[in-house]
Structure formats: structure tokens, C-alpha cells
Design a protein around this motif. Structure first.
Motif, PDB file in Angstrom:
ATOM      1  N   UNK A   1       2.643   3.039  11.485  1.00 43.98           N
ATOM      2  CA  UNK A   1       1.259   3.210  11.932  1.00 43.98           C
ATOM      3  C   UNK A   1       1.060   2.603  13.309  1.00 43.98           C
ATOM      4  N   UNK A   2       1.625   1.411  13.527  1.00 41.48           N
ATOM      5  CA  UNK A   2       1.452   0.753  14.815  1.00 41.48           C
ATOM      6  C   UNK A   2       2.327   1.348  15.897  1.00 41.48           C
ATOM      7  N   UNK A   3       3.333   2.084  15.494  1.00 41.16           N
ATOM      8  CA  UNK A   3       4.265   2.619  16.480  1.00 41.16           C
ATOM      9  C   UNK A   3       5.552   1.824  16.411  1.00 41.16           C
ATOM     10  N   UNK A   4       6.612   2.502  15.916  1.00 43.46           N
ATOM     11  CA  UNK A   4       7.881   1.812  15.725  1.00 43.46           C
ATOM     12  C   UNK A   4       8.376   1.242  17.051  1.00 43.46           C
ATOM     13  N   UNK A   5       8.805  -0.017  17.027  1.00 39.82           N
ATOM     14  CA  UNK A   5       9.322  -0.646  18.237  1.00 39.82           C
ATOM     15  C   UNK A   5       8.298  -1.522  18.928  1.00 39.82           C
ATOM     16  N   UNK A   6       7.029  -1.388  18.542  1.00 37.02           N
ATOM     17  CA  UNK A   6       5.999  -2.181  19.200  1.00 37.02           C
ATOM     18  C   UNK A   6       5.548  -3.321  18.296  1.00 37.02           C
ATOM     19  N   UNK A   7       5.643  -4.558  18.804  1.00 34.02           N
ATOM     20  CA  UNK A   7       5.319  -5.715  17.972  1.00 34.02           C
ATOM     21  C   UNK A   7       3.804  -5.852  17.787  1.00 34.02           C
ATOM     22  N   UNK A   8       3.055  -5.663  18.859  1.00 39.98           N
ATOM     23  CA  UNK A   8       1.598  -5.687  18.709  1.00 39.98           C
ATOM     24  C   UNK A   8       1.183  -4.598  17.710  1.00 39.98           C
ATOM     25  N   UNK A   9       1.821  -3.434  17.843  1.00 43.59           N
ATOM     26  CA  UNK A   9       1.517  -2.312  16.964  1.00 43.59           C
ATOM     27  C   UNK A   9       1.745  -2.673  15.515  1.00 43.59           C
ATOM     28  N   UNK A  10       2.876  -3.344  15.236  1.00 47.94           N
ATOM     29  CA  UNK A  10       3.188  -3.722  13.855  1.00 47.94           C
ATOM     30  C   UNK A  10       2.109  -4.647  13.316  1.00 47.94           C
ATOM     31  N   UNK A  11       1.642  -5.569  14.175  1.00 49.67           N
ATOM     32  CA  UNK A  11       0.617  -6.503  13.704  1.00 49.67           C
ATOM     33  C   UNK A  11      -0.682  -5.756  13.390  1.00 49.67           C
ATOM     34  N   UNK A  12      -1.122  -4.933  14.329  1.00 44.71           N
ATOM     35  CA  UNK A  12      -2.364  -4.184  14.112  1.00 44.71           C
ATOM     36  C   UNK A  12      -2.216  -3.268  12.894  1.00 44.71           C
ATOM     37  N   UNK A  13      -1.066  -2.599  12.804  1.00 39.38           N
ATOM     38  CA  UNK A  13      -0.811  -1.713  11.667  1.00 39.38           C
ATOM     39  C   UNK A  13      -0.894  -2.468  10.361  1.00 39.38           C
ATOM     40  N   UNK A  14      -0.281  -3.643  10.310  1.00 43.14           N
ATOM     41  CA  UNK A  14      -0.312  -4.450   9.094  1.00 43.14           C
ATOM     42  C   UNK A  14      -1.729  -4.815   8.703  1.00 43.14           C
ATOM     43  N   UNK A  15      -2.516  -5.232   9.680  1.00 44.37           N
ATOM     44  CA  UNK A  15      -3.893  -5.627   9.381  1.00 44.37           C
ATOM     45  C   UNK A  15      -4.702  -4.423   8.886  1.00 44.37           C
ATOM     46  N   UNK A  16      -4.489  -3.246   9.532  1.00 45.86           N
ATOM     47  CA  UNK A  16      -5.238  -2.050   9.098  1.00 45.86           C
ATOM     48  C   UNK A  16      -4.881  -1.699   7.657  1.00 45.86           C
ATOM     49  N   UNK A  17      -3.570  -1.719   7.359  1.00 46.11           N
ATOM     50  CA  UNK A  17      -3.132  -1.387   5.995  1.00 46.11           C
ATOM     51  C   UNK A  17      -3.743  -2.364   4.994  1.00 46.11           C
ATOM     52  N   UNK A  18      -3.716  -3.646   5.348  1.00 47.05           N
ATOM     53  CA  UNK A  18      -4.273  -4.665   4.452  1.00 47.05           C
ATOM     54  C   UNK A  18      -5.743  -4.419   4.164  1.00 47.05           C
ATOM     55  N   UNK A  19      -6.538  -4.159   5.216  1.00 50.05           N
ATOM     56  CA  UNK A  19      -7.972  -3.942   5.037  1.00 50.05           C
ATOM     57  C   UNK A  19      -8.223  -2.657   4.241  1.00 50.05           C
ATOM     58  N   UNK A  20      -7.470  -1.600   4.581  1.00 54.84           N
ATOM     59  CA  UNK A  20      -7.653  -0.330   3.864  1.00 54.84           C
ATOM     60  C   UNK A  20      -7.390  -0.525   2.379  1.00 54.84           C
ATOM     61  N   UNK A  21      -6.354  -1.304   2.080  1.00 53.00           N
ATOM     62  CA  UNK A  21      -6.002  -1.538   0.678  1.00 53.00           C
ATOM     63  C   UNK A  21      -7.097  -2.340  -0.027  1.00 53.00           C
ATOM     64  N   UNK A  22      -7.570  -3.386   0.658  1.00 57.67           N
ATOM     65  CA  UNK A  22      -8.620  -4.226   0.053  1.00 57.67           C
ATOM     66  C   UNK A  22      -9.881  -3.407  -0.225  1.00 57.67           C
ATOM     67  N   UNK A  23     -10.240  -2.534   0.702  1.00 58.95           N
ATOM     68  CA  UNK A  23     -11.427  -1.700   0.516  1.00 58.95           C
ATOM     69  C   UNK A  23     -11.243  -0.718  -0.633  1.00 58.95           C
ATOM     70  N   UNK A  24     -10.038  -0.113  -0.708  1.00 52.02           N
ATOM     71  CA  UNK A  24      -9.798   0.833  -1.795  1.00 52.02           C
ATOM     72  C   UNK A  24      -9.906   0.135  -3.134  1.00 52.02           C
ATOM     73  N   UNK A  25      -9.330  -1.061  -3.216  1.00 52.15           N
ATOM     74  CA  UNK A  25      -9.340  -1.779  -4.490  1.00 52.15           C
ATOM     75  C   UNK A  25     -10.771  -2.132  -4.883  1.00 52.15           C
ATOM     76  N   UNK A  26     -11.581  -2.597  -3.907  1.00 57.23           N
ATOM     77  CA  UNK A  26     -12.900  -3.073  -4.324  1.00 57.23           C
ATOM     78  C   UNK A  26     -13.929  -1.952  -4.423  1.00 57.23           C
TER      79      UNK A  26
END
Lengths: 314, 291
Positions: free
Chosen positions: B231-256
Motif C-alpha cells: 500500500x505504501x509502495x514497496x521500497x519506501x520506508x515512509x510508505x511502509x509506515x503510512x501504509x501500516x497506520x492506514x491498515x491498522x485504522x481500517x481494521x480497527x474501524x471495521x471491527x468496531x
């Protein structure tokens, strides 16, 4: 068709008949008991899965990890047809396969633009989504599993004949004009497109045929097991099928058949190791891949059998 | 303040995904392979911390360091033993080997510790802080802070040091980097070590947030983190961080707000969407195919 191909086909059919006769004889003689006939049925199902995946991953060269998803579509569709519509087994098997094929086309059209690892991971995602859907639909009875759809009069012959038909159809596809187009895409997509081959069409065609037979295997699996649980069709199952194809050799039907049979029967012999079975499997998997890729086979052979000199090209 | 609580919860899970995703993205950037065994490294990290604290009974800081060092070593060893021989083979062979390594670690720990979940020791006092009316656990806060610190340090390392420059060079063009006198083997080992070390931190955060660990914890976590990396773009460290946070929030919202049953499906749906719309990811560069 060339003469050699016809000869090959005739030999293969005779071989299939002999194997079938032998197994039926052993079954009636009681040498192959109920337990082992179950394993033979699973071997037939795995042969269908491996040869059909070989069309997509071996001949077409597209790495996919979603074969178990198509299998589950076929399995659930055919089971539901038998359960609620009371259709005869073969008809529901066909409907299941067509459903898997349609899902394959539906997934294939958008995803086959991707390549390599990305295609692999997106097919894995579709596989998991199919599993989650099966888990949450009320008609599939979710995690509790679907039961009570088994037809009574189905024996080993049906599974064996299905496997033979699958191999025959895939052989014919590969040897046909369409098959050559599919192989050319694997060799060099750009070049084959420049030669006027409609690559997207052939990619989706190969994918659809592959999904169709995965659906057949799913329907047969449902019939054999008599109970369907979504967790059976997770990505580990897809990996298992892909491993058969890779160990048998990409683009090698005979290899797929042999690998599928060995990989079905071998775990039964490893049961003695109980807990260590999967550990051993993992070690064998890693070792097999390294030996295969580094072409260490001949070197190891020459080390252990010193009198036979084997040419090793570096 | 249910909404804000969910966002913070999502961000803290996302922080864990981000740490794992950074490992994926670094390894993919340099070795061009999906390290399917990365999820299992996280599991090993969690178990190492558990063993050191609950069984060997060393101070917490020591067990954390042992877990990080152990995972870094494990990452380097798996690369040397399983992936290095296949460095010039097709992606399929490497992929299956990585899956093999993942099975190996999973089953090894299954034999060593059994399939029953173990209670992770308490590294932090349990309690919550109130922030704008939202209740946040200490662990969630720590997870977020750690993610930002680690990502910041890693970015500094990659952009400011000589070794970091070597890593960027190898990921851009391995052959050219080798010709310029960069030791490719060392650089790849270093990448695996850093990625696996971050994985150990993620494993410890997992243990602290869920307080139960089992040998299977890495499988789904690994796949979700890989999705974050894509999601963040393979090879990009900032991307991985942003991607991780987006996935986390999306998951939390789906669960609740929808159902916990569909949280996995939503994450995979995000992956399919991003791959179809922008395969290079949010921060990735489009690669043009050359003939």
C-alpha cells in the motif's frame, strides 16, 4: 496432430487403463483397504489441481496463489446444488466447475495485468476474501461446515476418470495452437504481442481453464469428504498445490502428476514421525528448491556413485 | 469519544504493522523477494522475549535486547542458508523457499512450545491515559511512539550514513553497486538484520498488547504487514509506515463499526484496490517496462 503425439497419447491411455485395472483389482482383492483407497482418491484430486495449476503457472508463466479459492468455489457450489436443488452428482459437479471458471475470469480480467510477486500476492488476497465470504454466508453454514450433500453411488472410478479427462484436456490445450500461444506468452510477452497474439485473451483463457478444473477438483473433494469447512481452503492449500507444480517442474505435465501423487502419499508414510512431520516437510521443501535451482542433483549423484561419471555443466 | 479511541487503537496496531512492513519493504527493495518468513521472525522475537523474561528471568531490558539480537541473527542466517543460493533464480523458487522457511520456524516453535498460547510477561504497568476524552492504554501509546522513533532513526541511517547509501545503491542496481566496490553480501545481510530486529520489536509489542502468544501469530500479521508495505509502495520506508497506520485504522474501524469477521477481508480488499488502481503504491515510483 503429429504421429509422435498420437503414439504418446495411445501409450498414456493404455498406461492409465492398466493402472486403473490394477487398482480396481487390488481393491476387490482387499489389498488396498478403505484407508488407502481414500488416499488414492485424494491423489486423483491433487493430480487435477496440480495439472490445472500447471497450465496457469507453468505454461502461461503466471505465478498464482489462489487455486484453493477456485477449488472452494467449485466445492461449495456443487455441494449446494446437490443439497438444495437435488441435482445429480455429475451435473452439480459441472455447475461448480463453471462457477469456479466464471470467478476465475472475473478475477483474471483485472489481475492479470500484474506480474510476478504482485500477481502472486493479489491472488492470495482473492483466495482469502473468498474464504472469508464462505465463512460468513449463512447458506454455507460458516465455520460449522456444510454437510449432508454426499451422493451415495460414487466410487473411485469417478475420481480416476475425472483425473484422466483433466490431464487429457490440458494436454490437448497445450499441444494445440492456443497452447503454443500460451507458451509464447510465458517465453516473452512483448514479443508474442508483437507477433499478433492477443495476449490478454490467452492469459484469461488459460486462467479460466485452470480455474474450471480447480472447480472440478473442489466438487470431487466435497463429494469425497462429505463435509466442507472454509478453513480447508486457505492460502496454505494454495501453497501446497503450487509446491506440487514447482517440484514436478513448471510446464511439465508428467512431473505435476508424479509430484501430486508423491506429495499425497508421502505424508502418510511420515505419520510415524507425528510432530516432526511438518518440520521435515519444510526442510525437504527448502532443500529440494536449492538442489533443483542450483542444479546440484548431478553433483550429489556423482559424489555418492563415484563409478558413474556425470557431466556437470557450470 | 468512541471515534477517537478507535483511531488511536488503530494507529497503535498500525504502528506494529508498520514496523513489520518496514522489514518487508527493505528486504523487497534490496533482495527483490517477498520474505514470507518475516512473519515468523516476529513470532520468534515474541517467544525470545517471553523465554528470557519468564523462564531465564533476566531484566526486561536485557530480554528485549536478546530478542532483537536473536532475530537479527536469525534473519541473517536464513538469508545466508536459504535465500543466498537462489539469488539469481526466478521469483517462484525464492518464494517457495521462503514459504518453506516460514513452515520450518512455525513447526519448530510448535514442537518446542506446543500449540497452546503462552502468557506474555507484563513489561509495562497496565493502565490508561486520557487524551481528549479518549482512553488509551500505555501499550498503545508506547507502540505508536516506538514506531515513530524507529522509523525516524532508520530514515536517518539510510539517508545520512555510508552504509545506508550502500543499501540504497544495492536496491537501485545490484550489479552497478558491486562494480562501485560495494560489498553486496554484507549490505544484504545488514538489511535482513535491521528488518528482523524491527520485527522483534513488533513481536514484543504484539505480546504486550494481546498478552497471549502462540506459534501461529506471525502468519496473518506478516501478510497484513506485507499488504501495508505494498500500500505504501514497496521500497519506501515512509510508505511502509503510512501504509501500516492506514491498515491498522481500517481494521480497527471495521471491527468496531461493521464486524470483526470482515476485518481480514477489508484489509485484503484494500490490497486489491491499491494494486488495481496504483500498483506502485502511495509512495512508490512507477517503473516503466523496457524492451
Amino acid at each position: 496432430m503429429k504421429k509422435k503425439q498420437i503414439k504418446d497419447l495411445i501409450i498414456s491411455f493404455i498406461a492409465a487403463l492398466v493402472i486403473y485395472g490394477l487398482i480396481m483389482f487390488l481393491m476387490s482383492a482387499g489389498v488396498v483397504d478403505y484407508y488407502w483407497s481414500g488416499i488414492l482418491i485424494m491423489a486423483c484430486i491433487n493430480v487435477i489441481l496440480a495439472t490445472s495449476l500447471n497450465l496457469a503457472s507453468g505454461y502461461l508463466g503466471q505465478l498464482t496463489l489462489g487455486h484453493a479459492g477456485f477449488m472452494s468455489v467449485g466445492a461449495y457450489t456443487s455441494a449446494l446444488c446437490s443439497l438444495y436443488l437435488h441435482l445429480p452428482f455429475l451435473l452439480s459437479l459441472l455447475i461448480g466447475a463453471i462457477a469456479a471458471c466464471l470467478i476465475g475470469i472475473l478475477i483474471g480480467i483485472p489481475t492479470l495485468r500484474l506480474k510476478g510477486d504482485y500477481l502472486c500476492i493479489i491472488t492470495l488476497a482473492f483466495n482469502e476474501i473468498i474464504r472469508v465470504i464462505m465463512l460468513n454466508l449463512s447458506i454455507t453454514n460458516g465455520a460449522k461446515g456444510l454437510m449432508g450433500f454426499q451422493a451415495m453411488n460414487i466410487d473411485f472410478s469417478v475420481y480416476f476418470i475425472s483425473a484422466v479427462i483433466t490431464i487429457y484436456v490440458i494436454y490437448c490445450v497445450v499441444k494445440s495452437r492456443h497452447g503454443r500461444a500460451i507458451i509464447s506468452i510465458c517465453e516473452d510477452e512483448t514479443a508474442s504481442e508483437l507477433s499478433g497474439i492477443p495476449t490478454s485473451y490467452y492469459k484469461i483463457l488459460a486462467f479460466a481453464i485452470s480455474a474450471f478444473f480447480a472447480g472440478v477438483a473442489g466438487g470431487l473433494y466435497a463429494q469425497y469428504m462429505g463435509m466442507l469447512v472454509p478453513s480447508t481452503f486457505d492460502y496454505n492449500k494454495s501453497v501446497e498445490i503450487l509446491v506440487m507444480v514447482v517440484l514436478g517442474g513448471l510446464g511439465n505435465l508428467k512431473g505435476s502428476i508424479i509430484a501430486a501423487i508423491v506429495m499425497t502419499i508421502l505424508p502418510e508414510y511420515l505419520r510415524a514421525f507425528a510432530d516432526y512431520r511438518m518440520l521435515l516437510y519444510a526442510v525437504v521443501l527448502i532443500a529440494a528448491m536449492i538442489i533443483k535451482e542450483k542444479n546440484l542433483g548431478p553433483r550429489i549423484k556423482s559424489k555418492f556413485f563415484k563409478n558413474k561419471t556425470v557431466e556437470v555443466d557450470d | 469519544m468512541e471515534f477517537l479511541t478507535q483511531i488511536i487503537n488503530g494507529l497503535s496496531t498500525g504502528g506494529m504493522y508498520a514496523l513489520v512492513a518496514i522489514g518487508y519493504t527493505m528486504v523487497y527493495g534490496i533482495a527483490k523477494m517477498i520474505n514470507f518468513a518475516h512473519g515468523e521472525i516476529i513470532m520468534v522475537g515474541a517467544y525470545l522475549a517471553y523465554v528470557m523474561t519468564s523462564i531465564v528471568k533476566v531484566p526486561i531490558i536485557v530480554s528485549v535486547l536478546v530478542a532483537i539480537a536473536g532475530c537479527a541473527l536469525l534473519g541473517v542466517v536464513t538469508e545466508k542458508v536459504a535465500y543466498k543460493p537462489l539469488r539469481n533464480s526466478g521469483s517462484l523458487a525464492v518464494l517457495i523457499t521462503a514459504i518453506g522457511v516460514s513452515y520450518l520456524l512455525q513447526n519448530l516453535f510448535l514442537i518446542l512450545f506446543g500449540s497452546a498460547a503462552r502468557t506474555f510477561p507484563q513489561f509495562m504497568p497496565s493502565g490508561t491515559v486520557s487524551l481528549f476524552g479518549a482512553h488509551i492504554t500505555y501499550v498503545a501509546l508506547l507502540s505508536l511512539v516506538l514506531t515513530f522513533i524507529c522509523t525516524g532513526l532508520l530514515l536517518l541511517f539510510i539517508n545520512k550514513t555510508k552504509l545506508g547509501k550502500a543499501m540504497r545503491a544495492v536496491s537501485e542496481d545490484r550489479g552497478a553497486a558491486e562494480l562501485m566496490g560495494i560489498n553486496v553480501n554484507t549490505t544484504i545481510s545488514l538489511t535482513f538484520a535491521i528488518g528482523s530486529g524491527l520485527g522483534a520489536i513488533a513481536g514484543i509489542i504484539y505480546g504486550m498488547s494481546y498478552s497471549l502468544i502462540n506459534p501461529y501469530l506471525g502468519a496473518m500479521l506478516g501478510i497484513k504487514a506485507f499488504i501495508a508495505a505494498v500500500l505504501g509502495g514497496i521500497g519506501s520506508i515512509q510508505g511502509a509506515m503510512v501504509g501500516g497506520l492506514i491498515i491498522g485504522v481500517a481494521e480497527a474501524f471495521t471491527i468496531s463499526y461493521i464486524s470483526s469477521a470482515f476485518s481480514d477481508a477489508v484489509v485484503f480488499g484494500i490490497l486489491i484496490f491499491i494494486l488495481l488502481v496504483k500498483p506502485a503504491g502511495l509512495f512508490g515510483q512507477n517503473m516503466r517496462e523496457k524492451v
